[in-house]
Design a protein around this motif. Structure first.
Motif, PDB file in Angstrom:
ATOM      1  N   PHE A  43      17.113 -39.316  34.128  1.00  0.00           N
ATOM      2  CA  PHE A  43      17.440 -38.708  35.419  1.00  0.00           C
ATOM      3  C   PHE A  43      16.912 -39.592  36.542  1.00  0.00           C
ATOM      4  CE2 PHE A  43      17.935 -34.526  33.260  1.00  0.00           C
ATOM      5  CZ  PHE A  43      19.155 -34.167  33.821  1.00  0.00           C
TER       6      PHE A  43
ATOM      7  N   PHE B 252      28.115 -35.405  32.534  1.00  0.00           N
ATOM      8  CA  PHE B 252      27.272 -35.656  33.696  1.00  0.00           C
ATOM      9  C   PHE B 252      26.306 -34.497  33.870  1.00  0.00           C
ATOM     10  CE2 PHE B 252      30.904 -38.323  34.175  1.00  0.00           C
ATOM     11  CZ  PHE B 252      30.393 -39.488  34.721  1.00  0.00           C
ATOM     12  N   HIS B 253      25.057 -34.834  34.142  1.00  0.00           N
ATOM     13  CA  HIS B 253      23.997 -33.845  34.269  1.00  0.00           C
ATOM     14  C   HIS B 253      23.350 -33.966  35.643  1.00  0.00           C
ATOM     15  CE1 HIS B 253      23.852 -33.846  29.761  1.00  0.00           C
ATOM     16  NE2 HIS B 253      24.127 -35.135  29.940  1.00  0.00           N
ATOM     17  N   SER B 254      22.982 -32.821  36.221  1.00  0.00           N
ATOM     18  CA  SER B 254      22.163 -32.773  37.425  1.00  0.00           C
ATOM     19  C   SER B 254      21.205 -31.603  37.214  1.00  0.00           C
ATOM     20  CB  SER B 254      23.032 -32.568  38.667  1.00  0.00           C
ATOM     21  OG  SER B 254      22.243 -32.670  39.838  1.00  0.00           O
TER      22      SER B 254
ATOM     23  N   LEU C  26      21.521 -37.366  45.028  1.00  0.00           N
ATOM     24  CA  LEU C  26      21.778 -36.305  44.060  1.00  0.00           C
ATOM     25  C   LEU C  26      21.186 -36.731  42.718  1.00  0.00           C
ATOM     26  CD1 LEU C  26      23.056 -33.581  43.320  1.00  0.00           C
ATOM     27  CD2 LEU C  26      25.038 -34.887  42.528  1.00  0.00           C
TER      28      LEU C  26
ATOM     29  N   VAL D 210      29.112 -39.320  42.687  1.00  0.00           N
ATOM     30  CA  VAL D 210      27.718 -38.916  42.819  1.00  0.00           C
ATOM     31  C   VAL D 210      27.196 -39.473  44.143  1.00  0.00           C
ATOM     32  CG1 VAL D 210      25.415 -39.025  41.804  1.00  0.00           C
ATOM     33  CG2 VAL D 210      27.426 -38.946  40.308  1.00  0.00           C
TER      34      VAL D 210
ATOM     35  N   PHE E   4      17.836 -40.641  41.098  1.00  0.00           N
ATOM     36  CA  PHE E   4      18.740 -40.576  42.241  1.00  0.00           C
ATOM     37  C   PHE E   4      18.611 -41.868  43.025  1.00  0.00           C
ATOM     38  CE2 PHE E   4      15.001 -38.308  43.971  1.00  0.00           C
ATOM     39  CZ  PHE E   4      14.791 -38.938  45.182  1.00  0.00           C
TER      40      PHE E   4
ATOM     41  N   PRO F 250      26.227 -28.762  33.174  1.00  0.00           N
ATOM     42  CA  PRO F 250      26.765 -30.106  32.939  1.00  0.00           C
ATOM     43  C   PRO F 250      28.275 -30.140  33.179  1.00  0.00           C
ATOM     44  CG  PRO F 250      26.000 -29.118  30.881  1.00  0.00           C
ATOM     45  CD  PRO F 250      25.700 -28.149  31.978  1.00  0.00           C
TER      46      PRO F 250
ATOM     47  N   HIS G 177      20.782 -37.218  38.960  1.00  0.00           N
ATOM     48  CA  HIS G 177      21.824 -37.206  37.940  1.00  0.00           C
ATOM     49  C   HIS G 177      21.471 -38.117  36.771  1.00  0.00           C
ATOM     50  CE1 HIS G 177      22.725 -40.826  40.249  1.00  0.00           C
ATOM     51  NE2 HIS G 177      23.436 -41.252  39.200  1.00  0.00           N
ATOM     52  N   LYS G 178      22.231 -37.952  35.733  1.00  0.00           N
ATOM     53  CA  LYS G 178      22.274 -38.855  34.589  1.00  0.00           C
ATOM     54  C   LYS G 178      23.593 -38.574  33.888  1.00  0.00           C
ATOM     55  CE  LYS G 178      20.546 -37.755  30.581  1.00  0.00           C
ATOM     56  NZ  LYS G 178      19.706 -38.125  29.545  1.00  0.00           N
ATOM     57  N   PHE G 179      23.931 -39.374  32.921  1.00  0.00           N
ATOM     58  CA  PHE G 179      25.140 -39.129  32.145  1.00  0.00           C
ATOM     59  C   PHE G 179      24.849 -39.447  30.690  1.00  0.00           C
ATOM     60  CE2 PHE G 179      25.383 -43.276  34.212  1.00  0.00           C
ATOM     61  CZ  PHE G 179      25.533 -44.135  33.136  1.00  0.00           C
TER      62      PHE G 179
END
Length: 178
Positions: free
Chosen positions: A65, A84-86, A106, A102, A67, A91, A108-110
């Motif tokens: 994670f 995609f995760h936030s 914000l 994005v 930003f 998801p 995030h990760k994927f």
């Protein structure tokens, strides 16, 4: 005078050309278990935009994670699915033909928790973040795996905030309250 291009624009335009990338002619580069290739390194856009093609193997967790403080990202999925995760939000699964954006700041990760390889085109504006990939490659060296520790070290260097578990929890609590 109307209809006349100024000398500065004429001179500058002589330094420009239309950029063109043929992905099939560009070799894949390795970042541990992941592959990528640079389609536009920013040199055609005065570093306002870079474009990367990335491949995520099945059942891979992706980056940690984080930003970005200074750049937006776009992800156009061309094969498979990318999740995609936030933190604190549901998801989002994106498949071929889907575009995910994005914005700056914000978290995030994927990932690719699915059974098939995923491939996507990643746009980054401004394009200076392209150097992150070369630096990450250098940090991994001959290693076969991109570890969270290496990912954390590389992100910090490019106007990006890697999130600790405590920071992720803060965002999860924030969105749970709304």
């Amino acid at each position: 005078m109307e209809g006349v291009v100024d000398k500065g624009t004429m001179d500058f335009s002589q330094t420009l050309s239309i950029g063109h990338a043929s992905p099939s002619k560009l070799p894949w580069r390795r970042l541990g278990q992941y592959k990528y290739r640079i389609l536009e390194d920013g040199s055609q856009t005065q570093y306002r935009l870079c474009v990367i093609e990335s491949s995520l193997p099945p059942h891979s967790s992706g980056p940690i994670f984080h930003f970005h403080e200074m750049h937006d990202e776009g992800f156009y999925i061309t094969k498979g699915q990318v999740r995609f995760h936030s933190p604190g939000r549901a998801p989002l699964d994106a498949g071929p033909g889907d575009l995910v954006t994005v914005p700056i700041r914000l978290p995030h990760k994927f990932s690719n928790p699915f059974d098939e390889e995923a491939v996507f085109i990643n746009t980054i504006t401004p394009g200076f973040f392209v150097r992150y990939f070369a630096y990450l490659e250098e940090l991994i060296g001959e290693g076969a795996t991109l570890t969270p520790e290496v990912n954390y070290a590389a992100l910090k260097r490019f106007a990006t905030v890697p999130l600790t578990a405590g920071m992720v929890q803060q965002f999860e609590e924030l969105y749970a309250a709304t």
